[in-house]
Write a protein that holds these residues in place. Sequence first.
Motif, PDB file in Angstrom:
ATOM      1  N   SER A  70       0.838  -1.189   0.000  1.00 55.94           N
ATOM      2  CA  SER A  70       0.000   0.000   0.000  1.00 55.94           C
ATOM      3  C   SER A  70       0.875   1.241   0.000  1.00 55.94           C
ATOM      4  CB  SER A  70      -0.913   0.000   1.231  1.00 55.94           C
ATOM      5  OG  SER A  70      -1.596   1.218   1.322  1.00 55.94           O
ATOM      6  N   GLU A  71       0.497   2.225  -0.816  1.00 53.08           N
ATOM      7  CA  GLU A  71       1.280   3.451  -0.897  1.00 53.08           C
ATOM      8  C   GLU A  71       1.128   4.292   0.380  1.00 53.08           C
ATOM      9  OE1 GLU A  71       0.402   6.263  -4.093  1.00 53.08           O
ATOM     10  OE2 GLU A  71       2.137   5.445  -5.127  1.00 53.08           O
ATOM     11  N   GLU A  72      -0.067   4.275   0.984  1.00 53.16           N
ATOM     12  CA  GLU A  72      -0.307   5.097   2.178  1.00 53.16           C
ATOM     13  C   GLU A  72       0.280   4.473   3.436  1.00 53.16           C
ATOM     14  OE1 GLU A  72      -4.047   4.393   1.111  1.00 53.16           O
ATOM     15  OE2 GLU A  72      -3.923   5.824  -0.523  1.00 53.16           O
ATOM     16  N   THR A  73      -0.003   3.196   3.671  1.00 57.32           N
ATOM     17  CA  THR A  73       0.399   2.569   4.935  1.00 57.32           C
ATOM     18  C   THR A  73       1.718   1.805   4.840  1.00 57.32           C
ATOM     19  OG1 THR A  73      -0.831   0.560   4.419  1.00 57.32           O
ATOM     20  CG2 THR A  73      -2.006   2.297   5.637  1.00 57.32           C
ATOM     21  N   ARG A  74       2.209   1.561   3.629  1.00 54.23           N
ATOM     22  CA  ARG A  74       3.442   0.807   3.381  1.00 54.23           C
ATOM     23  C   ARG A  74       3.353  -0.637   3.861  1.00 54.23           C
ATOM     24  NH1 ARG A  74       5.483   3.430  -0.547  1.00 54.23           N
ATOM     25  NH2 ARG A  74       6.152   5.533  -0.096  1.00 54.23           N
ATOM     26  N   LYS A  75       2.126  -1.141   4.062  1.00 49.02           N
ATOM     27  CA  LYS A  75       1.936  -2.527   4.471  1.00 49.02           C
ATOM     28  C   LYS A  75       1.961  -3.424   3.248  1.00 49.02           C
ATOM     29  CE  LYS A  75      -0.759  -3.235   8.440  1.00 49.02           C
ATOM     30  NZ  LYS A  75      -2.086  -3.492   8.998  1.00 49.02           N
ATOM     31  N   CYS A  76       2.574  -4.590   3.375  1.00 49.14           N
ATOM     32  CA  CYS A  76       2.594  -5.584   2.301  1.00 49.14           C
ATOM     33  C   CYS A  76       1.503  -6.622   2.575  1.00 49.14           C
ATOM     34  CB  CYS A  76       3.944  -6.286   2.240  1.00 49.14           C
ATOM     35  SG  CYS A  76       5.268  -5.214   1.673  1.00 49.14           S
ATOM     36  N   PHE A  77       0.799  -7.030   1.528  1.00 47.44           N
ATOM     37  CA  PHE A  77      -0.195  -8.079   1.673  1.00 47.44           C
ATOM     38  C   PHE A  77      -0.353  -8.808   0.346  1.00 47.44           C
ATOM     39  CE2 PHE A  77      -2.132  -4.030   0.923  1.00 47.44           C
ATOM     40  CZ  PHE A  77      -3.101  -4.244  -0.037  1.00 47.44           C
ATOM     41  N   LYS A  78      -0.880 -10.042   0.423  1.00 49.91           N
ATOM     42  CA  LYS A  78      -1.061 -10.863  -0.769  1.00 49.91           C
ATOM     43  C   LYS A  78      -2.497 -10.755  -1.246  1.00 49.91           C
ATOM     44  CE  LYS A  78       2.599 -14.118  -0.087  1.00 49.91           C
ATOM     45  NZ  LYS A  78       3.085 -15.402  -0.434  1.00 49.91           N
ATOM     46  N   VAL A  79      -2.647 -10.669  -2.564  1.00 53.62           N
ATOM     47  CA  VAL A  79      -3.978 -10.585  -3.170  1.00 53.62           C
ATOM     48  C   VAL A  79      -4.028 -11.523  -4.370  1.00 53.62           C
ATOM     49  CG1 VAL A  79      -4.370  -8.203  -2.454  1.00 53.62           C
ATOM     50  CG2 VAL A  79      -3.323  -8.655  -4.651  1.00 53.62           C
ATOM     51  N   ASN A  80      -5.220 -11.719  -4.869  1.00 54.26           N
ATOM     52  CA  ASN A  80      -5.430 -12.510  -6.079  1.00 54.26           C
ATOM     53  C   ASN A  80      -4.942 -11.707  -7.272  1.00 54.26           C
ATOM     54  OD1 ASN A  80      -6.341 -13.995  -8.204  1.00 54.26           O
ATOM     55  ND2 ASN A  80      -8.501 -13.904  -7.665  1.00 54.26           N
ATOM     56  N   GLY A  81      -3.957 -12.220  -7.987  1.00 56.13           N
ATOM     57  CA  GLY A  81      -3.379 -11.513  -9.122  1.00 56.13           C
ATOM     58  C   GLY A  81      -4.359 -11.253 -10.246  1.00 56.13           C
ATOM     59  N   GLN A  82      -5.423 -12.058 -10.349  1.00 56.20           N
ATOM     60  CA  GLN A  82      -6.412 -11.845 -11.407  1.00 56.20           C
ATOM     61  C   GLN A  82      -7.277 -10.622 -11.123  1.00 56.20           C
ATOM     62  OE1 GLN A  82      -6.192 -12.999 -14.112  1.00 56.20           O
ATOM     63  NE2 GLN A  82      -5.805 -15.153 -14.216  1.00 56.20           N
ATOM     64  N   GLN A  83      -7.263 -10.129  -9.901  1.00 59.30           N
ATOM     65  CA  GLN A  83      -8.076  -8.964  -9.551  1.00 59.30           C
ATOM     66  C   GLN A  83      -7.323  -7.656  -9.724  1.00 59.30           C
ATOM     67  OE1 GLN A  83     -11.063  -9.385  -9.296  1.00 59.30           O
ATOM     68  NE2 GLN A  83     -11.574 -11.264  -8.251  1.00 59.30           N
ATOM     69  N   LEU A  84      -6.069  -7.706 -10.152  1.00 53.49           N
ATOM     70  CA  LEU A  84      -5.277  -6.489 -10.346  1.00 53.49           C
ATOM     71  C   LEU A  84      -5.364  -6.016 -11.785  1.00 53.49           C
ATOM     72  CD1 LEU A  84      -2.035  -7.375  -8.389  1.00 53.49           C
ATOM     73  CD2 LEU A  84      -3.912  -5.925  -7.642  1.00 53.49           C
ATOM     74  N   LYS A  85      -5.469  -4.721 -11.946  1.00 54.89           N
ATOM     75  CA  LYS A  85      -5.473  -4.091 -13.259  1.00 54.89           C
ATOM     76  C   LYS A  85      -4.422  -2.988 -13.252  1.00 54.89           C
ATOM     77  CE  LYS A  85      -9.285  -6.306 -14.198  1.00 54.89           C
ATOM     78  NZ  LYS A  85      -9.132  -7.665 -14.491  1.00 54.89           N
ATOM     79  N   PRO A  86      -3.713  -2.763 -14.371  1.00 56.50           N
ATOM     80  CA  PRO A  86      -2.727  -1.672 -14.402  1.00 56.50           C
ATOM     81  C   PRO A  86      -3.410  -0.315 -14.228  1.00 56.50           C
ATOM     82  CG  PRO A  86      -2.484  -3.114 -16.304  1.00 56.50           C
ATOM     83  CD  PRO A  86      -3.720  -3.539 -15.594  1.00 56.50           C
TER      84      PRO A  86
END
Length: 106
Positions: A70-86
């Motif tokens: 996350s750009e705001e909180t700098r937290k790393c987390f895993k998500v479903n790659g199919q739900q990401l869009k550029p």
Amino acid sequence: MEMETVGRARKLDIQELEEIRNDAYKNARVYKEKTKAFHDKMITRKQFSIGQKVLLYDSTLKIFAVEIQSEETRKCFKVNGQQLKPFYENFQMHTIEEIVLEELKI
């Protein structure tokens, strides 16, 4: 009827049913393999680079895990790659010209 003849006929019928059942299992397996191959061929593979901004849709599935930060909180987390869009920052919308049509008088 003789018991021996009836018994042999019954055994043949049971063997025939077993062969039919085995053929059905084989056909179902072949169908599933072809369907899966078609489905997998239609999935688009997305390539993201480190530091690239992406849009994340509400994701509950964890099929293709991608780690994002996350750009705001700098937290790393895993998500479903199919739900990401550029995300395109400098995307400009084009103005649409509106044309008013008049009714035909007959």
